[in-house]
Scaffold this active site. Sequence first.
Site, PDB file in Angstrom:
ATOM      1  N   LYS A 179      -7.243 -14.563 -12.066  1.00 44.64           N
ATOM      2  CA  LYS A 179      -6.804 -13.408 -12.217  1.00 44.64           C
ATOM      3  C   LYS A 179      -5.539 -13.641 -12.079  1.00 44.64           C
ATOM      4  O   LYS A 179      -4.137 -14.522 -11.398  1.00 44.64           O
ATOM      5  CB  LYS A 179      -6.353 -12.535 -11.446  1.00 44.64           C
ATOM      6  CG  LYS A 179      -8.270 -11.930 -11.414  1.00 44.64           C
ATOM      7  CD  LYS A 179      -9.271 -11.168  -9.792  1.00 44.64           C
ATOM      8  CE  LYS A 179      -9.496 -12.713  -8.875  1.00 44.64           C
ATOM      9  NZ  LYS A 179      -9.844 -11.679  -7.904  1.00 44.64           N
ATOM     10  N   THR A 227      -3.112  -1.907  -2.408  1.00 43.61           N
ATOM     11  CA  THR A 227      -3.637  -3.647  -2.658  1.00 43.61           C
ATOM     12  C   THR A 227      -4.985  -4.632  -2.106  1.00 43.61           C
ATOM     13  O   THR A 227      -5.362  -4.870  -3.097  1.00 43.61           O
ATOM     14  CB  THR A 227      -2.568  -4.377  -4.155  1.00 43.61           C
ATOM     15  OG1 THR A 227      -2.599  -5.358  -2.554  1.00 43.61           O
ATOM     16  CG2 THR A 227      -2.141  -3.808  -4.733  1.00 43.61           C
ATOM     17  N   GLY A 266      -8.309  -4.619  -1.483  1.00 38.57           N
ATOM     18  CA  GLY A 266     -10.110  -4.260  -2.483  1.00 38.57           C
ATOM     19  C   GLY A 266     -10.089  -4.376  -3.791  1.00 38.57           C
ATOM     20  O   GLY A 266     -11.386  -4.734  -3.873  1.00 38.57           O
ATOM     21  N   THR A 267      -9.236  -4.638  -4.063  1.00 37.01           N
ATOM     22  CA  THR A 267      -8.599  -4.896  -6.060  1.00 37.01           C
ATOM     23  C   THR A 267      -9.469  -6.450  -5.910  1.00 37.01           C
ATOM     24  O   THR A 267     -10.088  -5.830  -7.398  1.00 37.01           O
ATOM     25  CB  THR A 267      -7.402  -5.365  -5.738  1.00 37.01           C
ATOM     26  OG1 THR A 267      -6.612  -6.194  -5.071  1.00 37.01           O
ATOM     27  CG2 THR A 267      -6.305  -4.522  -6.047  1.00 37.01           C
ATOM     28  N   GLY A 268      -9.406  -7.154  -5.651  1.00 40.53           N
ATOM     29  CA  GLY A 268     -10.887  -8.922  -6.366  1.00 40.53           C
ATOM     30  C   GLY A 268     -12.064  -8.026  -6.195  1.00 40.53           C
ATOM     31  O   GLY A 268     -12.619  -8.326  -7.016  1.00 40.53           O
ATOM     32  N   CYS A 269     -12.441  -7.712  -5.119  1.00 42.88           N
ATOM     33  CA  CYS A 269     -13.870  -6.652  -4.924  1.00 42.88           C
ATOM     34  C   CYS A 269     -14.326  -6.133  -6.373  1.00 42.88           C
ATOM     35  O   CYS A 269     -15.224  -6.812  -6.775  1.00 42.88           O
ATOM     36  CB  CYS A 269     -13.997  -6.760  -3.553  1.00 42.88           C
ATOM     37  SG  CYS A 269     -13.616  -7.157  -2.206  1.00 42.88           S
TER      38      CYS A 269
HETATM   39  O1  PXL Z   1     -10.884  -8.675  -0.888  1.00 41.57           O
HETATM   40  C1  PXL Z   1     -11.358 -10.041  -0.200  1.00 41.57           C
HETATM   41  C2  PXL Z   1     -13.008  -9.136   1.380  1.00 41.57           C
HETATM   42  C3  PXL Z   1     -14.501  -8.974   0.742  1.00 41.57           C
HETATM   43  N1  PXL Z   1     -14.501  -8.832   1.640  1.00 41.57           N
HETATM   44  C4  PXL Z   1     -14.478  -8.535   2.291  1.00 41.57           C
HETATM   45  C5  PXL Z   1     -13.132  -7.783   3.143  1.00 41.57           C
HETATM   46  C6  PXL Z   1     -12.443  -8.550   1.566  1.00 41.57           C
HETATM   47  C7  PXL Z   1     -10.520  -8.064   2.231  1.00 41.57           C
HETATM   48  O2  PXL Z   1     -10.589  -7.628   3.182  1.00 41.57           O
HETATM   49  O3  PXL Z   1     -12.725  -7.432   3.752  1.00 41.57           O
HETATM   50  C8  PXL Z   1     -15.717  -7.918   3.318  1.00 41.57           C
END
Ligand code: PXL
Length: 268
Positions: A175, A208, A210-213
């Site tokens: 990304k 932003t 949690g964007t990756g999740c």
């Molecule tokens: O964005 C990565 C991520 C994944 N999982 C959990 C998170 C985070 C970021 O804070 O808290 C549980």
Amino acid sequence: MNVYKALTIAGSDSGGGAGIQADLKTFQELEVFGMSALTAVTAQNTLGVQGVYPLPVEAVVQQIESVSTDLGADAVKTGMLFSAEIIQAVAEKIKQFQLNRLVVDPVMVAKGGAPLLQQEAVHALKTYLLPLATVVTPNIPEAEVLTNRTIRTLDDRREAAKRLYDLGVQHVVIKGGHDDDGEEAVDLLYDGHEFSYFTSKRIETMHTHGTGCTFAAAITAELAKGRTVKEAVETAKAFIQAAIEDELGIGHGHGPTNHWAYRKTFVR
Ligand code: PXL
């Protein structure tokens, strides 16, 4: 009715923007039934991570067994896995239940720098989990850790994608969100033969978290429906772009993205 199902194996973010909360919301928005196996509980808000509590390996394994022996999953996503023990156990279960269409989001640190993966677990991730993955979705810093190389240019990124592919991953998405020169965010997809590029306008925002999740969850949902990886990445890119653009503006720090924004783009 044909019901598509997806399982997320990840950590809980009490703040609701990342982790399993982001995954389940995203699955729901894309009309895929969401299930979860929790790996850890984080006490967290938009200001940072206040606590990390990994679950016992048996608890993680049992959740995957419960889901797999009854409901089954058309696609699986992994997020925060925390330890080498959890990674190894998750990989075993994925093999045992022949869980296909696996999206590995190699989560390492939270936005504020709190570690979500122990350093010694990187090796386990590369050795046990990546060879099972249909798609891996590192950002640039994560790709640097996984390949042990510095990534500056697009050429560096292409080289890193090749190296990750050589670990046994079928498709690599690196990304571009962390490459902050230029007006565009370019994600790169490599399938072992060719590179594809997915471009969107860069948005100036601090919301932003949690964007990756969310992006990886959208890929997972689309794979669950039987879409190709390329189609899934394209939809995920549109989903995350809408979620960042249509800002919620909640919390006092790095706020979550808007998981219902993509749906609104289809309202007549
Ligand atoms: O964005 C990565 C991520 C994944 N999982 C959990 C998170 C985070 C970021 O804070 O808290 C549980």
